[in-house]
Design an enzyme around this catalytic site. Structure first.
Site, PDB file in Angstrom:
ATOM      1  N   GLY A 285      -2.706   5.831   1.060  1.00  0.00           N
ATOM      2  CA  GLY A 285      -1.512   5.251   0.384  1.00  0.00           C
ATOM      3  C   GLY A 285      -0.785   4.817   1.524  1.00  0.00           C
ATOM      4  N   GLU A 286       0.759   5.335   1.544  1.00  0.00           N
ATOM      5  CA  GLU A 286       1.545   4.920   2.461  1.00  0.00           C
ATOM      6  C   GLU A 286       1.700   3.610   2.944  1.00  0.00           C
ATOM      7  OE1 GLU A 286       0.503   6.910   6.814  1.00  0.00           O
ATOM      8  OE2 GLU A 286       0.971   8.467   5.145  1.00  0.00           O
ATOM      9  N   ALA A 287       1.021   2.650   2.278  1.00  0.00           N
ATOM     10  CA  ALA A 287       1.094   1.327   2.742  1.00  0.00           C
ATOM     11  C   ALA A 287       0.110   0.912   3.624  1.00  0.00           C
ATOM     12  CB  ALA A 287       2.595   0.421   2.853  1.00  0.00           C
TER      13      ALA A 287
END
Lengths: 320, 320
Positions: A285-287
């Site tokens: 996650g977290e881009a």
């Protein structure tokens, strides 16, 4: 999108010193950037990576391998430059914008009540809209939020069917007991909110999360401002599922940066007709996955803008 | 390779602020670089992209969409900076080294005689060896040579079986008649050289090409010097097939940068147990796919070297 700009970009690709189509998806990406930037020679001078962070009432059900305070701790880690996304953003020449959404006030546990009321939901969407600058050439959206793969799986089950077992995965690495609790929570949520399931926006409010709502707001704003979007993993993609359910073509300005290792992501992308650019078994996650995909856009654009044409280079074409 | 450096790199990955394994192949790539550079904190300061160019007697059989003079024209385009690989090399911070191998003296048409005699073959291997600098952190190998997907398909059919139809693809975009001529040429070559088929090096000389031999030489030299290697597409992978047939583990220091759209490449990679990093439908050659994959290595290394540990960042671990 601007069909003329896309056609002009496609024509340019035909004349570059390579067999037609031989750069594959790099050609398609250059043309897609041209369409949404409305410019046959698109640019990537200003890239914003927006990471929205939220906390979830459902975390109290023991659905994650990590305690909920990790959301705020990771936001602090983003600010200090120590997370994966910091390193990848720097490498990709992108500005990282981290947007925490009321971390001290988690959404409600959606097995007992709506996660957000209307005001809360609209406020999160509005926050997302404001994260997109007018002069942005590309928006990359991602998230941080302990327990939010449970939220994402619940949205998928609510809007696509298939049940809790199909959509619940191990997230950050939950054990068998945690996975079982996750499924139970999703099933309970679907039952409690059964009468909403036909209404994508009501589902997004009742079964979603603030960072997911903010992502959908940012993606809507990007659409309006001609900014192409890269989506990150399972949670970021689930966040825009309600938009896709509202109207066809709502995600035409989006590409999936990658397919994650989280089990439901591949099926969700297939439902949305999104063909991921990368498949690297990432699940952070977290881009982070979409931020790696920025590098592919830079490669696409470098070729599109920098290559010589057959005429310029004095190279013979096919069948000459 | 150095197992201790790999173990130290793997241990470092466990302590970085992310769920263990959540960076997927980026973690594996950092550990692989550590193993072959024999350094737990590997570097990518000096990357060489070696593009070897050769001409092929088999081109006279009408197996390509392009005339043979395009090989030299593209070498000139590389020198002038106008090709795709120039743009991608610049983006990736890599030095491009283009090595033409006697373009005015094509190999012999291997449907009538051996493509190269022993002296020719060894000379090409030697040229490849010399393209690898001692202080190189990563080698990327690719090629340019009109008709060389016919050569690559012939090597695959000779060393892996399966016949001409299985391995012959459209290359730069040959039409149905050309594809038929390509298959006929491969079948004729297999028949003429039937008694060599058990000997990988004899096959590489009789049915290969100078740029393919040079690639195998460069990959051998890299192995000896502790330089990890990214392989480009179908032709570059076919070039190292004879090495893999000589001894097990000969390609452990190599990763497949991508799987190309050329039909035989996916099967060839499976035979070699190489899992490609990218799948972008590219089919250009000239190291372009592998050069894009350099960007993934840079992302892997940026995370490996730049991220904070859980202790440094004050982030709680799983189950804390």
């Amino acid at each position: 999108g601007d069909a003329q700009a896309a056609d002009a970009a496609a024509l340019r690709q035909q004349n570059l010193t390579k067999p037609p189509g031989s750069l594959g998806r790099l050609e398609e990406l250059a043309i897609w950037l041209a369409r949404w930037q409305e410019n046959a020679t698109p640019r990537l001078d200003r890239i914003t990576i927006a990471v929205f962070a939220g906390n979830h009432g459902i975390a109290s059900r023991g659905v994650s391998a990590y305690p909920p305070e990790v959301t705020a701790q990771m936001v602090a880690n983003f600010a200090a430059g120590g997370a994966a996304i910091n390193q990848i953003a720097t490498l990709a020449g992108a500005e990282l914008r981290v947007v925490p959404l009321e971390l001290d006030r988690p959404t409600r546990d959606f097995t007992v009540a709506a996660a957000m009321d209307t005001e809360d939901f609209l406020s999160a969407i509005d926050t997302g809209c404001h994260a997109v600058a007018n002069d942005c050439d590309l928006l990359v959206v991602g998230e941080m939020g302990i327990a939010n793969t449970t939220t994402a799986a619940t949205l998928c089950a609510a809007l696509l069917g298939g049940g809790a077992s199909h959509w619940a995965g191990r997230g950050t690495g939950v054990d068998d007991d945690g996975l079982s609790r996750k499924r139970t929570a999703i099933e309970a949520a679907l039952k409690v909110h059964e009468r909403l399931l036909g209404d994508p926006l009501a589902v997004a409010a009742a079964l979603g999360g603030r960072e997911l709502a903010a992502i959908s707001g940012a993606v809507l704003a990007a659409r309006q401002r001609g900014v192409p979007v890269l989506l990150d993993g399972f949670v970021a993609t689930a966040a825009v599922l309600p938009l896709a359910r509202l109207a066809g073509g709502m995600l035409d300005h989006c590409r999936a940066g990658h397919v994650s290792a989280e089990s439901g992501h591949r099926d969700l992308l297939r439902e949305l007709h999104l063909d991921p650019l990368l498949d690297l078994n990432m699940r952070l996650g977290e881009a982070s996955g979409a931020a790696v995909a920025i590098l592919l856009l830079r490669a696409a654009l470098a070729c599109h803008l920098g290559m010589a044409t057959f005429a310029e280079a004095g190279v013979s074409g096919a069948g000459d």
